[in-house]
Motif scaffolding. Sequence first.
Motif, PDB file in Angstrom:
ATOM      1  N   PHE A 122       0.949  -1.046  -0.020  1.00  0.00           N
ATOM      2  CA  PHE A 122      -0.026   0.140  -0.089  1.00  0.00           C
ATOM      3  C   PHE A 122       1.056   1.141   0.001  1.00  0.00           C
ATOM      4  CE2 PHE A 122      -2.854  -3.151   1.773  1.00  0.00           C
ATOM      5  CZ  PHE A 122      -4.209  -3.075   0.912  1.00  0.00           C
ATOM      6  N   ASP A 123       0.302   2.286  -0.562  1.00  0.00           N
ATOM      7  CA  ASP A 123       0.975   3.638  -0.395  1.00  0.00           C
ATOM      8  C   ASP A 123       1.210   4.258   1.095  1.00  0.00           C
ATOM      9  OD1 ASP A 123       1.555   3.928  -3.472  1.00  0.00           O
ATOM     10  OD2 ASP A 123      -0.796   3.829  -3.289  1.00  0.00           O
ATOM     11  N   ARG A 124       0.232   4.212   1.637  1.00  0.00           N
ATOM     12  CA  ARG A 124       0.276   4.309   3.158  1.00  0.00           C
ATOM     13  C   ARG A 124      -0.569   3.285   4.098  1.00  0.00           C
ATOM     14  NH1 ARG A 124       0.992  10.346   4.429  1.00  0.00           N
ATOM     15  NH2 ARG A 124       1.450  11.131   2.349  1.00  0.00           N
ATOM     16  N   GLN A 125      -0.002   2.859   5.344  1.00  0.00           N
ATOM     17  CA  GLN A 125      -0.589   1.831   5.928  1.00  0.00           C
ATOM     18  C   GLN A 125      -1.060   2.613   7.353  1.00  0.00           C
ATOM     19  OE1 GLN A 125       2.310  -1.479   5.367  1.00  0.00           O
ATOM     20  NE2 GLN A 125       0.566  -2.462   4.858  1.00  0.00           N
ATOM     21  N   TYR A 126      -2.231   2.296   7.710  1.00  0.00           N
ATOM     22  CA  TYR A 126      -2.567   2.628   8.940  1.00  0.00           C
ATOM     23  C   TYR A 126      -3.263   1.388   9.890  1.00  0.00           C
ATOM     24  CZ  TYR A 126      -2.624   7.063   6.783  1.00  0.00           C
ATOM     25  OH  TYR A 126      -2.127   8.268   5.781  1.00  0.00           O
ATOM     26  N   VAL A 127      -2.318   0.976  10.712  1.00  0.00           N
ATOM     27  CA  VAL A 127      -2.309  -0.252  11.444  1.00  0.00           C
ATOM     28  C   VAL A 127      -2.789   0.000  12.811  1.00  0.00           C
ATOM     29  CG1 VAL A 127      -1.168  -2.515  12.107  1.00  0.00           C
ATOM     30  CG2 VAL A 127      -0.726  -1.399   9.786  1.00  0.00           C
ATOM     31  N   SER A 128      -3.788  -0.352  13.394  1.00  0.00           N
ATOM     32  CA  SER A 128      -4.445   0.071  14.595  1.00  0.00           C
ATOM     33  C   SER A 128      -3.251  -0.426  15.806  1.00  0.00           C
ATOM     34  CB  SER A 128      -5.663  -0.438  15.008  1.00  0.00           C
ATOM     35  OG  SER A 128      -5.427  -2.382  15.255  1.00  0.00           O
ATOM     36  N   GLY A 129      -2.528  -1.426  15.717  1.00  0.00           N
ATOM     37  CA  GLY A 129      -1.433  -1.829  16.565  1.00  0.00           C
ATOM     38  C   GLY A 129      -0.370  -0.775  16.955  1.00  0.00           C
ATOM     39  N   LEU A 130      -0.050  -0.118  15.604  1.00  0.00           N
ATOM     40  CA  LEU A 130       0.909   0.757  15.717  1.00  0.00           C
ATOM     41  C   LEU A 130       0.449   2.113  16.067  1.00  0.00           C
ATOM     42  CD1 LEU A 130       2.545  -0.116  12.411  1.00  0.00           C
ATOM     43  CD2 LEU A 130       3.369  -0.627  14.544  1.00  0.00           C
ATOM     44  N   LEU A 131      -0.703   2.326  15.930  1.00  0.00           N
ATOM     45  CA  LEU A 131      -1.458   3.644  16.243  1.00  0.00           C
ATOM     46  C   LEU A 131      -1.984   3.839  17.748  1.00  0.00           C
ATOM     47  CD1 LEU A 131      -3.215   4.216  12.947  1.00  0.00           C
ATOM     48  CD2 LEU A 131      -1.155   5.407  13.557  1.00  0.00           C
ATOM     49  N   GLY A 132      -2.389   2.649  18.409  1.00  0.00           N
ATOM     50  CA  GLY A 132      -2.774   2.522  19.676  1.00  0.00           C
ATOM     51  C   GLY A 132      -4.446   2.640  19.835  1.00  0.00           C
ATOM     52  N   VAL A 133      -5.217   2.612  18.663  1.00  0.00           N
ATOM     53  CA  VAL A 133      -6.676   2.868  18.394  1.00  0.00           C
ATOM     54  C   VAL A 133      -7.112   2.198  17.233  1.00  0.00           C
ATOM     55  CG1 VAL A 133      -6.152   4.927  17.125  1.00  0.00           C
ATOM     56  CG2 VAL A 133      -8.179   4.914  18.526  1.00  0.00           C
ATOM     57  N   ILE A 134      -8.207   1.512  17.821  1.00  0.00           N
ATOM     58  CA  ILE A 134      -8.904   0.793  16.647  1.00  0.00           C
ATOM     59  C   ILE A 134     -10.281   1.430  16.194  1.00  0.00           C
ATOM     60  CG2 ILE A 134      -8.054  -1.400  18.002  1.00  0.00           C
ATOM     61  CD1 ILE A 134     -10.593  -1.914  19.047  1.00  0.00           C
ATOM     62  N   LYS A 135     -10.405   0.893  14.792  1.00  0.00           N
ATOM     63  CA  LYS A 135     -11.945   1.188  14.277  1.00  0.00           C
ATOM     64  C   LYS A 135     -12.794   0.473  15.259  1.00  0.00           C
ATOM     65  CE  LYS A 135     -10.903  -0.902  10.755  1.00  0.00           C
ATOM     66  NZ  LYS A 135     -10.664  -1.666   9.534  1.00  0.00           N
ATOM     67  N   PRO A 136     -14.192   1.112  15.649  1.00  0.00           N
ATOM     68  CA  PRO A 136     -14.459   2.447  14.920  1.00  0.00           C
ATOM     69  C   PRO A 136     -14.261   3.804  15.560  1.00  0.00           C
ATOM     70  CG  PRO A 136     -16.469   1.527  15.981  1.00  0.00           C
ATOM     71  CD  PRO A 136     -14.977   0.602  16.380  1.00  0.00           C
ATOM     72  N   ASP A 137     -13.340   3.926  16.629  1.00  0.00           N
ATOM     73  CA  ASP A 137     -12.925   5.072  17.271  1.00  0.00           C
ATOM     74  C   ASP A 137     -12.873   6.256  15.966  1.00  0.00           C
ATOM     75  OD1 ASP A 137     -11.631   7.315  18.644  1.00  0.00           O
ATOM     76  OD2 ASP A 137     -11.223   5.660  20.162  1.00  0.00           O
ATOM     77  N   PRO A 138     -13.331   7.268  16.254  1.00  0.00           N
ATOM     78  CA  PRO A 138     -13.223   8.310  15.428  1.00  0.00           C
ATOM     79  C   PRO A 138     -11.805   8.906  15.120  1.00  0.00           C
ATOM     80  CG  PRO A 138     -15.082   8.805  16.849  1.00  0.00           C
ATOM     81  CD  PRO A 138     -14.492   7.713  17.281  1.00  0.00           C
ATOM     82  N   GLU A 139     -11.126   8.499  16.170  1.00  0.00           N
ATOM     83  CA  GLU A 139      -9.735   9.106  16.232  1.00  0.00           C
ATOM     84  C   GLU A 139      -8.702   8.354  15.224  1.00  0.00           C
ATOM     85  OE1 GLU A 139      -6.088  10.972  17.491  1.00  0.00           O
ATOM     86  OE2 GLU A 139      -8.363  11.425  17.399  1.00  0.00           O
ATOM     87  N   ILE A 140      -9.033   7.083  14.972  1.00  0.00           N
ATOM     88  CA  ILE A 140      -8.427   6.550  13.759  1.00  0.00           C
ATOM     89  C   ILE A 140      -8.566   7.221  12.372  1.00  0.00           C
ATOM     90  CG2 ILE A 140      -9.819   4.451  13.386  1.00  0.00           C
ATOM     91  CD1 ILE A 140      -7.312   2.789  13.485  1.00  0.00           C
ATOM     92  N   TYR A 141      -9.671   7.545  12.191  1.00  0.00           N
ATOM     93  CA  TYR A 141      -9.997   8.189  11.110  1.00  0.00           C
ATOM     94  C   TYR A 141      -9.444   9.601  11.000  1.00  0.00           C
ATOM     95  CZ  TYR A 141     -13.591   4.189  10.939  1.00  0.00           C
ATOM     96  OH  TYR A 141     -14.138   3.125  11.207  1.00  0.00           O
ATOM     97  N   ARG A 142      -9.678  10.191  11.920  1.00  0.00           N
ATOM     98  CA  ARG A 142      -8.846  11.539  12.000  1.00  0.00           C
ATOM     99  C   ARG A 142      -7.487  11.473  11.666  1.00  0.00           C
ATOM    100  NH1 ARG A 142      -5.687  14.561  14.259  1.00  0.00           N
ATOM    101  NH2 ARG A 142      -5.273  12.901  15.906  1.00  0.00           N
ATOM    102  N   ILE A 143      -6.744  10.403  12.245  1.00  0.00           N
ATOM    103  CA  ILE A 143      -5.225  10.231  11.815  1.00  0.00           C
ATOM    104  C   ILE A 143      -5.186  10.074  10.584  1.00  0.00           C
ATOM    105  CG2 ILE A 143      -3.272   8.454  12.398  1.00  0.00           C
ATOM    106  CD1 ILE A 143      -4.312   8.228  15.218  1.00  0.00           C
ATOM    107  N   VAL A 144      -5.897   9.288   9.859  1.00  0.00           N
ATOM    108  CA  VAL A 144      -5.731   9.182   8.408  1.00  0.00           C
ATOM    109  C   VAL A 144      -5.931  10.687   7.420  1.00  0.00           C
ATOM    110  CG1 VAL A 144      -6.723   8.078   6.227  1.00  0.00           C
ATOM    111  CG2 VAL A 144      -6.657   6.933   8.463  1.00  0.00           C
TER     112      VAL A 144
END
Length: 222
Positions: free
Chosen positions: A143-165
């Motif tokens: 992928f061109d960019r990867q957003y992996v919850s275990g690296l970000l410390g937040v999981i879907k459907p928390d709005p924060e993970i979408y904001r990070i993207v």
Amino acid sequence: MTPSPAAPVSAPVPLGPPAAVVFDLGNVLVGWDPEGFYDREIGEDRRRALFAEVDLHGMNDLVDKGALFRETIYQWAEARPAWAPEIRMWYDRWHDIAAPAIEGSIRLRDRLRAKGVPVFSLTNFGRYSFEEALPRLPFLAEFDRQYVSGLLGVIKPDPEIYRIVEEDSGIAPGDLIFTDDRADNIAAAARRGWRTHQFEGWQGWAQRLVAESLLTAEEAGL
């Protein structure tokens, strides 16, 4: 008195193609069916009893938030000796649970990238389970960019993970199109203004990508 002419009604401005396509991984690029796996291994009745007594999905959420993979699962098994062998299977047989590859979706992802369309992943996946998965499932990293919850410390459907993207990519919500098999994850993205498609099979996703003018029908395999 002559009535004033009605103001013209503006037609909705058609949206252009999305600026980037965002894929979930589990049940979009690779199968993820723990219940089906346990049904085959221990029978449906025992599986139902296991899942009723042990919150295996809650355990997996801890991993997806960044907890250690094997250690977390084995600790849960040690604390629940009546189900210890079955709980350990979540780690020992994980590669049988996360299977098979969904080839139609992989082809769509590859054809988008071949046309220069930015393609991201947004996945609930553990930091350490993802590392273990890549040697067997290398396509998960393409992928061109990867957003992996275990690296970000937040999981879907928390709005924060979408904001990070949004913040990391610099792309406005309305210019992102996202597919995921879970309705709650889709709803959370839609509330932020993302274009969304609930995944039920690669063909439906292909049709949506064609409708968004990202692929031709031939490119999409339709």
